[in-house]
Scaffold this active site. Structure first.
Site, PDB file in Angstrom:
ATOM      1  N   ASP A  61       0.698  -1.031   0.045  1.00 54.37           N
ATOM      2  CA  ASP A  61      -0.096   0.102   0.065  1.00 54.37           C
ATOM      3  C   ASP A  61       0.719   1.333   0.148  1.00 54.37           C
ATOM      4  O   ASP A  61       0.257   2.418   0.031  1.00 54.37           O
ATOM      5  CB  ASP A  61      -0.995   0.047   1.238  1.00 54.37           C
ATOM      6  CG  ASP A  61      -0.284  -0.006   2.750  1.00 54.37           C
ATOM      7  OD1 ASP A  61       0.990  -0.070   2.412  1.00 54.37           O
ATOM      8  OD2 ASP A  61      -1.034   0.143   3.607  1.00 54.37           O
ATOM      9  N   ARG A 101      13.652  10.919   5.975  1.00 52.24           N
ATOM     10  CA  ARG A 101      14.896  10.053   6.076  1.00 52.24           C
ATOM     11  C   ARG A 101      16.181  10.917   5.649  1.00 52.24           C
ATOM     12  O   ARG A 101      15.725  11.451   4.438  1.00 52.24           O
ATOM     13  CB  ARG A 101      14.872   8.625   5.584  1.00 52.24           C
ATOM     14  CG  ARG A 101      16.377   8.172   5.885  1.00 52.24           C
ATOM     15  CD  ARG A 101      16.112   6.371   5.686  1.00 52.24           C
ATOM     16  NE  ARG A 101      15.597   6.250   4.606  1.00 52.24           N
ATOM     17  CZ  ARG A 101      15.267   4.715   4.227  1.00 52.24           C
ATOM     18  NH1 ARG A 101      15.388   3.970   5.147  1.00 52.24           N
ATOM     19  NH2 ARG A 101      15.067   4.276   2.981  1.00 52.24           N
ATOM     20  N   ASP A 123      19.694  -5.215  -1.068  1.00 51.15           N
ATOM     21  CA  ASP A 123      19.126  -3.829  -1.001  1.00 51.15           C
ATOM     22  C   ASP A 123      19.163  -3.048   0.286  1.00 51.15           C
ATOM     23  O   ASP A 123      19.121  -1.827   0.175  1.00 51.15           O
ATOM     24  CB  ASP A 123      17.922  -3.870  -1.598  1.00 51.15           C
ATOM     25  CG  ASP A 123      16.904  -4.903  -0.716  1.00 51.15           C
ATOM     26  OD1 ASP A 123      17.393  -6.144  -0.613  1.00 51.15           O
ATOM     27  OD2 ASP A 123      15.932  -4.718  -0.215  1.00 51.15           O
ATOM     28  N   ASN A 124      19.598  -3.584   1.049  1.00 47.05           N
ATOM     29  CA  ASN A 124      19.675  -2.929   2.566  1.00 47.05           C
ATOM     30  C   ASN A 124      21.088  -2.685   2.859  1.00 47.05           C
ATOM     31  O   ASN A 124      21.559  -2.340   3.989  1.00 47.05           O
ATOM     32  CB  ASN A 124      18.822  -3.679   3.656  1.00 47.05           C
ATOM     33  CG  ASN A 124      17.477  -3.545   3.438  1.00 47.05           C
ATOM     34  OD1 ASN A 124      16.783  -2.802   2.865  1.00 47.05           O
ATOM     35  ND2 ASN A 124      16.707  -4.540   3.767  1.00 47.05           N
TER      36      ASN A 124
HETATM   37  P1  AMP Z   1      12.255  -3.535   3.367  1.00 45.71           P
HETATM   38  O1  AMP Z   1      12.309  -4.856   4.105  1.00 45.71           O
HETATM   39  O2  AMP Z   1      11.958  -2.176   3.988  1.00 45.71           O
HETATM   40  O3  AMP Z   1      13.775  -3.463   3.028  1.00 45.71           O
HETATM   41  O4  AMP Z   1      11.485  -3.549   1.968  1.00 45.71           O
HETATM   42  C1  AMP Z   1      11.639  -4.416   0.888  1.00 45.71           C
HETATM   43  C2  AMP Z   1      11.041  -3.765  -0.180  1.00 45.71           C
HETATM   44  O5  AMP Z   1       9.577  -3.924   0.076  1.00 45.71           O
HETATM   45  C3  AMP Z   1      11.311  -2.500  -0.725  1.00 45.71           C
HETATM   46  O6  AMP Z   1      11.124  -2.339  -2.185  1.00 45.71           O
HETATM   47  C4  AMP Z   1      10.376  -1.667  -0.080  1.00 45.71           C
HETATM   48  O7  AMP Z   1      10.048  -0.518  -0.854  1.00 45.71           O
HETATM   49  C5  AMP Z   1       9.052  -2.462  -0.061  1.00 45.71           C
HETATM   50  N1  AMP Z   1       7.851  -2.388   0.857  1.00 45.71           N
HETATM   51  C6  AMP Z   1       7.985  -2.615   2.172  1.00 45.71           C
HETATM   52  N2  AMP Z   1       6.884  -2.012   2.575  1.00 45.71           N
HETATM   53  C7  AMP Z   1       6.054  -1.800   1.628  1.00 45.71           C
HETATM   54  C8  AMP Z   1       4.768  -1.227   1.609  1.00 45.71           C
HETATM   55  N3  AMP Z   1       3.907  -0.939   2.567  1.00 45.71           N
HETATM   56  N4  AMP Z   1       4.155  -0.864   0.353  1.00 45.71           N
HETATM   57  C9  AMP Z   1       4.961  -1.114  -0.915  1.00 45.71           C
HETATM   58  N5  AMP Z   1       6.288  -1.424  -0.774  1.00 45.71           N
HETATM   59  C10 AMP Z   1       6.835  -2.086   0.205  1.00 45.71           C
HETATM   60 MG    MG Z   2      14.938  -2.029   2.238  1.00 50.32          MG
END
Ligand code: AMP
Ligand code: MG
Length: 491
Positions: A129, A180, A256-257
């Site tokens: 979302d 951020r 990616d992190n």
């Molecule tokens: P993260 O676990 O925060 O590193 O996120 C991994 C991926 O999921 C990244 O591409 C984020 O942008 C995407 N993502 C995480 N939460 C959401 C969300 N609520 N809506 C859309 N994309 C998300």
């Molecule tokens: Mg991430």
């Protein structure tokens, strides 16, 4: 005219260099306005260091900016494209819930990304979302600012606003947006995206851009791409050693992190270790312990190998030679990491010079701590202040022998006992963001709208090496009722 006056007042001084990269690297965004933004927390010292006007930024107009309802002058909203190995599996990702407003050029001429997290859907949202909940955004604010105060390179947090809208997770939660601040949001995954979906020219454009932005000292070198690899290996070896030394567990070290700047990014399921145990995992989705505390250096090396692979076409026109160069560079990571770690651990024990037995001295202490379930932070504090009463481990014969060895070791360096203690005070934080204290602050904020607990916690965490009596309250390990602690991502 009014626009101009507004700019001077708020201090926004935005450039958009990322938007000048080939179009494949981003998607420009339209805004997804939210109903009624309200400022929850604002980082005045950070704003000032960015050249932003503290007061003007807390005005209603600026709060609209932090909610993603309005673009400040000079902003160019975009979502960045990237890929990444998530738990070892490669995926196409991208900013699914983030919006880059632009790059703030500070009065000192530094460049920082200003990014909104939780600002709505983007072309990379997949099923999500695009939104974020208040609790996790405040959690990122608290932990990233604590990391900064601990002296660990990290993205920072400028503001959190609530949106006045609910988001649906397991239950209905308050929506929020975090602002951020980062040296950049370039990731290992950005390079994986370029290598996987772009042309070699795209990859080269990204590498050139990265060098200019983060490693300008190697720009003119004919081997600049190999040097870029080596620089990142150095930065990540330093960063991950700092995590280990302070007991920080990132929790989701997907490629990616991992940033190219060497800053810690993406505070999802991260947490600080209380009891020393290399197998510690807090994240609910990390059942295999891939990202366990003790595995972080190995994963760091693995991620860097993925980065090196993306650079091969730039390293040499002959692919095999390029691979050889990449492998040779990667093989230096283990030793570099180890040397950063030993240096930091020596300082924790008040040791200035080097002896070959130091590693064994450190490892023997850690082994005892693991066996005795000792609190990591408090054990080093007790050693620093020679206060043995609260640490059970210190009563054992094994520890007494170790303590004699350590004292003898300190006696073999030139520096005085006082200098040694000073080094320990500066190297052993009294405070880490203890999980139960973070939860207590979040619960007061989210459930009762009481932000006082969080503000007090942030105040204490802002000076972790002060060792003042007022901090004592925040040093207690969690009670058994708060264990095992679990964290969640994607919230
Ligand atoms: P993260 O676990 O925060 O590193 O996120 C991994 C991926 O999921 C990244 O591409 C984020 O942008 C995407 N993502 C995480 N939460 C959401 C969300 N609520 N809506 C859309 N994309 C998300
Ligand atoms: Mg991430």
């Amino acid at each position: 005219m009014t626009q101009k006056k507004e700019t001077i007042k708020t201090g926004w001084n935005l450039d958009n260099s990322y938007a000048r990269l080939p179009k494949t690297f981003f998607s420009s965004l339209n805004l997804n306005p939210v109903r009624s933004p309200k400022l929850i927390i604002f980082n005045s010292p950070l704003a000032e260091s960015l050249g932003l006007n503290d007061e003007a930024l807390q005005s209603e107009d600026s709060i609209e900016v932090f909610a993603g309802n309005k673009i400040p002058e000079g902003g160019f909203p975009l979502a960045q494209a990237y890929g990444g190995h998530q738990f070892g599996h490669f995926n196409m990702l991208g900013d699914g819930r983030a919006l880059l407003l632009g790059e703030q050029i500070t009065p000192k001429g530094e460049r920082f990304d200003i990014q909104l997290k939780g600002s709505g859907r983007t072309p990379y949202s997949r099923g999500g979302d695009g939104r974020a909940a208040l609790g996790p955004m405040l959690r990122e604010y608290i932990i990233s600012e604590a990391m900064h105060a601990l002296g660990i390179p990290t993205t920072r947090s400028l503001a959190v606003v609530t949106t006045g809208e609910s988001i649906i997770r397991e239950t209905e939660l308050s929506g929020a947006v975090l602002t951020r601040v980062a040296s950049s949001h370039l990731r290992v995954g950005t390079f994986q995206y370029a290598a996987g979906w772009g042309t070699v020219e795209d990859l080269r454009a990204l590498a050139d851009y990265t060098i200019k932005r983060h490693y300008p000292e190697i720009e003119a070198d004919e081997n600049c791409y190999l040097l870029l690899l080596k620089k990142l290996i150095e930065r990540q070896a330093e960063l991950i050693a700092k995590w280990q030394i302070v007991g920080f567990i990132h929790g989701v070290m997907n490629t990616d992190n991992m940033t190219i700047s060497g800053e810690t990014i993406d505070y999802g399921p991260c947490a600080f270790m209380d009891t020393y145990d290399p197998k510690t995992v807090f994240s609910s989705i990390d059942a295999q312990g891939r990202y366990a505390y003790g595995n972080q250096p190995y994963i760091g090396g693995w991620n860097l190998a993925r980065f090196a692979e993306t650079l091969i076409p730039l390293l040499h026109e002959n692919g095999e030679k390029g691979l050889e160069l990449a492998q040779e560079a990667i093989s230096s990571f283990g030793e570099l990491y180890q040397s950063n770690w030993i240096t930091g651990m020596r300082a924790k024990l008040g040791i200035f010079n080097e002896e070959s037995e130091d590693e064994a001295l450190i490892e023997d202490l850690l082994k005892m701590m693991e066996k005795d379930h000792a609190d990591y932070t408090n054990t080093f504090i007790a050693l620093t202040f020679d206060k043995h009463e609260n640490i059970d481990l210190f009563g054992t014969e094994e520890f007494k022998e170790w303590h004699e060895r350590w004292q003898a070791r300190l006696g073999r360096q030139q520096q005085s006992k006082d200098a040694s203690q000073q080094l320990m005070r500066n190297s052993n934080p009294a405070l880490i963001p203890r999980n139960h204290r973070v939860e207590e602050a979040l619960s007061a904020a989210v459930k009762q709208g009481d932000y006082g607990v969080m503000e007090k916690l942030l105040g204490a965490l802002s000076n972790p090496y002060a060792h003042t009596p007022e901090q004592a309250d925040y040093c207690t390990p969690p009670p058994p009722s708060a264990r095992p602690y679990r964290t969640f991502c994607g919230t």
